[in-house]
Design an enzyme around this catalytic site. Structure first.
Site, PDB file in Angstrom:
ATOM      1  N   ASP A  17      33.484   9.761   6.734  1.00  0.00           N
ATOM      2  CA  ASP A  17      33.314   9.471   5.304  1.00  0.00           C
ATOM      3  C   ASP A  17      31.963   8.802   5.050  1.00  0.00           C
ATOM      4  OD1 ASP A  17      36.317   9.901   4.567  1.00  0.00           O
ATOM      5  OD2 ASP A  17      36.308   8.502   6.251  1.00  0.00           O
ATOM      6  N   GLU A 293      34.488  16.878   8.810  1.00  0.00           N
ATOM      7  CA  GLU A 293      33.615  17.493   7.807  1.00  0.00           C
ATOM      8  C   GLU A 293      32.128  17.339   8.137  1.00  0.00           C
ATOM      9  OE1 GLU A 293      34.866  17.139   3.779  1.00  0.00           O
ATOM     10  OE2 GLU A 293      32.817  17.167   3.006  1.00  0.00           O
TER      11      GLU A 293
END
Lengths: 402, 188
Positions: A17, A293
């Protein structure tokens, strides 16, 4: 007057993140000349992350700092949980030009309350997770009415691989950097030397990087690497990916710099690297196993064969997301190559025996290499995520002040 | 207040002081544990349509509207006419019958719920299960009685759906109006 963007980031798992938010914040500052405040809720994790990115920062000093620091032009502030509402601070955030809640993290209630009284248009963006699913294009850019103020517009913004989505994070010079790294034979040689292999043994080894979640597939893949003809060097950054390596080699407490060998396989434990160093590692390896990600996107810009270990979700919905990516990524690949990639990807993500699957995939790496280059070029034609965000805000301003 | 995930088509939510009827509410799983609801909305006051997204746990203000039992009577182009228990006629636009239109046919006896806002019908809900007669389908497949194999069937109003392969022309079938799926063959 420079526009001010405020990004809220909640660190949930490892540095994915904050990795994405940090890249975005830096790009907005350095390439788009914006003022950016990045609010992060896990200060110890943030301190470790920032000290790896900016060697000038000392982690211990950061931990004891006043919970506000400047790094690479970005103002990083601690997001206290629970939020300690202070009128002036809430107002300060509410007069941003743009507020981003990254990955759907929820803004503090006091900040939302402060948005009720804004006196100028404000764009509130929910920057969502990356997905290749078709519904993403249908939801990208849609408004999300919040009943706070008519001057505040909340929008769902989706990163993606196709036109009609928000695109992917990509710094202006990233593609050139990869080209440069890949042309430097000595960089690859330096990596190989980390393994301490003898010159004969290290003749043209296969370089792979490993950054994955826990999976029983790891052991079987390592078995396959051990029994390969060609020497293989596997680079593993310190962190949770090391757990499986430790158990495979029946050892514990591996630290950066450790080197382990069995058969054709040499494992090198790397220290936590800066984002640029990790990009370089991806660029130099012949095959990258990435996860989540951030590293997933970076591996695609590196234009090297890769396998994505997707974040596992309880109801198995992650496999749909994996399939959606596969449908895009494998387009144009020869049947044999596609089959081998699909089988290994599925096996890895479902924790199956990957030993034979690797032996089928290994001969296809050259086909996957040229495909990875084509894929990188295809993606690079689209505007990057930061540019799309800035353009979106420009249109918003124009519509708010026609 | 209800969460975005709990809102059903036909319900009305308030946005910036205006009532919006939810025509569609699609649920999508994003990354990790987050989920998103994409809604198709129609402004009850001016007919404007829009699409929006919400986090599935976003809290939305919804309003409970007056409801009345009605039955379908006839079609008076472009309006569909229903009657209530007092034989009062209620005219309803096609757009307000979105989830019902495919099952409307002359002579239907289903008791529906008409939903009102400021004395205007904004939607009509059918019972959860209705019975319709098959107007056309291909002949049955011999030997299959499991119901697992399906085939296309057409209702009297032209609507098509998948039914068990043993169903024949003239058979009556139960349909789940929420999912639009065939449930069973029934006797009448």
């Amino acid at each position: 007057m420079t526009a001010r963007w405020t990004i809220f980031c909640s660190i949930i798992d490892n540095f994915g993140d904050i990795g994405v938010c940090w890249r975005l914040a830096r790009q907005l500052v350095n390439e788009h000349r914006l003022e950016v405040e990045l609010w992060v809720d896990d200060w110890p994790a943030l301190s470790g992350f920032v000290s790896a990115q900016c060697p000038a920062f000392d982690e211990a000093a950061l931990l004891s700092s006043s919970h506000i620091l400047w790094a690479d032009g970005v103002c990083i502030r601690q997001w206290p949980r629970p939020w300690k509402s202070q009128f002036l601070l809430d107002q300060h955030i509410a007069v941003s030009d743009v507020i981003i809640e990254a990955f759907g993290c929820e803004l503090p209630d006091a900040v939302k309350q402060a948005l009720v009284d804004v006196s100028k248009p404000l764009l509130w963006l929910n920057l969502e997770y990356l997905s290749a699913e078709t519904w993403v294009k249908d939801c990208h850019g849609l408004s999300s009415p919040q009943n706070v103020s008519r001057l505040v517009k909340k929008i769902f913004f989706f990163p993606g691989f196709e036109q009609g989505t928000g695109g992917l994070l990509r710094e202006t010079d990233l593609i050139n950097k990869h080209a440069h790294w890949q042309q430097q034979a000595d960089l690859r040689q330096q990596l190989i030397q980390l393994a301490g292999l003898k010159p004969v043994a290290c003749d043209n080894p296969l370089l792979v990087s490993l950054f994955s979640y826990h999976t029983p597939a790891l052991t079987t893949w390592l078995d396959a690497l051990v029994e390969q003809q060609q020497p293989v060097i596997c680079f593993v950054p310190v962190g949770k990916s090391l757990d499986g390596i430790q158990s495979y080699f029946s050892t514990s407490q591996l630290v950066a710099g450790n080197v382990l060998s069995r058969g054709a396989l040499t494992v090198v434990v790397l220290p936590f690297r800066s984002q640029e160093e990790y990009d370089c590692l991806l660029s130099l390896c012949d095959f990258n196993l990435v996860r989540g990600e951030d590293s997933f996107v970076r591996a695609q810009w590196a234009a090297r064969p890769m396998i994505w270990h997707i974040y596992p979700q309880d109801d198995g919905v992650h496999m749909l997301k994996l399939q959606a990516f596969e449908q895009l990524y494998l387009q144009g690949l020869e049947n044999d190559v596609r089959k081998a990639w699909h089988a290994f990807s599925n096996g890895w993500n479902q924790g199956e025996d990957c030993r034979e699957l690797w032996h089928h995939l290994r001969p296809q790496l050259s086909g996957l290499q040229s495909h990875a280059r084509k894929w990188q070029k295809k993606l690079a034609v689209m505007p990057d995520l930061a540019t799309n965000l800035v353009n979106f805000e420009t249109l918003f301003k124009l519509s708010a002040h026609p | 207040m209800k969460t975005a995930q709990e809102i059903k088509p036909g319900q009305v939510i308030m946005i910036d002081g205006s009532p919006w009827k939810v025509q569609k509410n699609e649920f999508n799983r994003a990354g990790r544990s987050s989920a998103i609801n994409k809604m198709k909305l129609k402004n009850i006051l001016n007919g404007m349509q829009t699409e929006t997204t919400f986090k599935c746990d976003d809290k939305l203000e919804y309003i409970v509207l007056e409801q009345k039992e009605v039955t379908y009577s006839y079609f008076a182009d472009p309006m569909y006419v229903f009657v209530d228990s007092d034989y009062e006629q209620i005219e309803i636009e096609k757009d307000d019958l979105e989830n019902v239109l495919m099952y409307i046919e002359d002579g239907m006896e289903d008791v529906c719920q008409a939903v009102f806002y400021n004395n205007k019908v904004i939607s009509v809900d059918l019972p959860k299960t209705i019975v319709r007669q098959i107007a056309y389908t291909e002949p049955s497949v011999r030997g299959d009685t499991s119901g697992k194999v399906t085939k296309l069937a057409r209702l009297g109003n032209g609507h098509e759906l998948q039914v068990s392969s043993f169903c024949e022309i003239g058979d009556y079938i139960e349909i789940d109006t929420l999912t639009g799926e065939y449930k069973a063959r029934v006797k009448r």
